[in-house]
Design an enzyme around this catalytic site. Structure first.
Site, PDB file in Angstrom:
ATOM      1  N   SER A 149       0.794  -1.240   0.000  1.00 66.35           N
ATOM      2  CA  SER A 149       0.000   0.000   0.000  1.00 66.35           C
ATOM      3  C   SER A 149       0.819   1.279   0.000  1.00 66.35           C
ATOM      4  CB  SER A 149      -0.949   0.023   1.199  1.00 66.35           C
ATOM      5  OG  SER A 149      -2.125  -0.668   0.888  1.00 66.35           O
ATOM      6  N   LYS A 152       0.041   3.758  -2.614  1.00 65.68           N
ATOM      7  CA  LYS A 152      -0.990   4.793  -2.528  1.00 65.68           C
ATOM      8  C   LYS A 152      -0.437   6.211  -2.505  1.00 65.68           C
ATOM      9  CE  LYS A 152      -4.577   1.870  -0.464  1.00 65.68           C
ATOM     10  NZ  LYS A 152      -4.059   0.633   0.108  1.00 65.68           N
ATOM     11  N   SER A 206      -5.756   3.713   4.666  1.00 67.13           N
ATOM     12  CA  SER A 206      -5.244   2.859   3.590  1.00 67.13           C
ATOM     13  C   SER A 206      -6.335   1.997   2.979  1.00 67.13           C
ATOM     14  CB  SER A 206      -4.094   1.977   4.085  1.00 67.13           C
ATOM     15  OG  SER A 206      -3.334   1.485   3.014  1.00 67.13           O
TER      16      SER A 206
END
Length: 371
Positions: A149, A152, A206
């Site tokens: 993640s 992101k 997230s």
């Protein structure tokens, strides 16, 4: 960082490097070229021509597993792999190596660029001065790895560049994430949210559904958004990066490197909205569902420094960052921090075996910041 046309770069490079031909070979990886203190990258692929001249970034000497604190004097090359994320998975595996990517070279332990203090066990990591441009420490920073993640941060960058935070997004069926173990904000079809709310769900909690919603709102599809991510990565000089989704959910063709993430994160920090969001330990969200009813939710950060699960050294102040975890990527973290003189630093660890290792090894990096 400046973009310069290839012809101009060739003229400028004469004074910086030992020469420049009119047609440079396609750069497939930082490992394919020698980098000097100005970190010149030239790509003359007929399909994807771009130039990169990193003047305001810390660079690392090649072929050293770790480097001492210096003044922006070189760049290191090391290879490894780590990619993609669904934030609830927290283990590690091996990562993909590009066929064009050479094996990590043997390190000469007598090299004066190799430091003797504590090293990290994670696959790859770096810490660099944002204000001083010092290359404090690097390990395997050009290895292609799964970012989970931490992906992101690129989704956030595209959002800040392309979207209006006040726009309303209606959550649609194609925004739903069904991957097992994916971390979700819990949005349902028909929910009405603003880009700003999704942006916070993306970076604070997230949420992979927040990532999908932003991607489809901005580009029309996940695939089209991934193309935008890859184009932006090239503009930033990321030659060891390829994205296939906005969240970091695992895909063998979704990878980056610690150094490329440093480039992306450095760009994100130019935006106040990014800095303000990554320093929040929680976010309260109120929105309308498909029936018009109000939904209230509180999302806590995934940054465990901010939840007081782990303490960082007293000599620094962590201002925020982004986590990432999947089975394939291991535990990952990128941070922005300042020292007691308020000078900024960026630190990255990818491929730690678990949270304890991730945060203890991040502390190793933070303790390397000059006192």
């Amino acid at each position: 960082m400046k973009k310069i046309k290839t012809g101009a770069i060739c003229l400028l490079t004469i004074s910086l490097l030992t020469g420049c031909s009119q047609s440079a070979p396609l750069i497939k990886s930082y490992t394919d070229t020698a980098l000097n203190s100005k970190s010149l990258i030239i790509n003359t692929s007929t399909e994807n021509a771009y130039t990169f001249f990193a003047e305001n970034l810390a660079v690392f000497p090649k072929n050293a597993s770790s480097v001492s604190s210096t003044d922006n004097t070189g760049e290191t090359d090391e290879t490894q792999t780590d990619t993609s994320e669904s934030e609830t998975d927290e283990t590690k595996k091996t990562s993909p190596r590009s066929e064009t990517e050479p094996e990590t070279e043997t390190i000469d332990e007598t090299s004066e660029s190799v430091i003797e203090d504590e090293d990290i066990d994670a696959k790859t990591g770096l810490i660099a001065g944002k204000d001083t441009l010092s290359n404090i420490y690097g390990k395997n920073i050009y290895d292609r790895v799964y970012p989970a993640s931490v992906t992101k941060i690129m989704t956030a960058l595209i959002t800040m560049e392309k979207a209006d935070f006040n726009e309303t997004v209606v959550f649609t069926e194609d925004m739903v994430v069904n991957d097992y173990g994916a971390k979700l904000c819990g949005f349902e079809i028909g929910d009405q949210l603003t880009v700003e709310q999704l942006f916070h769900g993306l970076l604070v909690y997230s949420g992979n559904d927040a990532a999908n919603a932003l991607a489809i709102h901005i580009a029309g599809s996940v695939e089209a958004f991934a193309d935008m991510m890859n184009e932006e990565a090239k503009k930033l000089g990321c030659v060891d990066t390829h994205f296939v989704n906005p969240s970091g959910l695992h895909d063998s063709d979704h990878y980056t490197s610690a150094y490329d993430l440093y480039l992306i994160f450095d760009k994100c920090l130019e935006y106040d909205a990014f800095q303000e969001t990554i320093r929040q330990n929680s976010y309260h969200l109120s929105y309308k569902d498909a029936s018009g009813e109000t939904v209230d939710a509180v999302y806590n950060t995934t940054n465990q420094y901010f939840l007081d699960y782990y303490d960082y050294p007293d000599s620094v102040r962590v201002l925020g960052g982004k986590t990432g975890t999947t089975d394939e990527a291991g535990c990952c973290l990128i941070l922005y921090e300042v020292d007691n003189k308020n000078q900024g630093y960026i630190s990255v660890i990818l491929g730690a075996s678990d949270s304890d290792e991730l945060y203890s090894e991040m502390n190793i990096l933070l303790n390397k910041i000059p006192k």
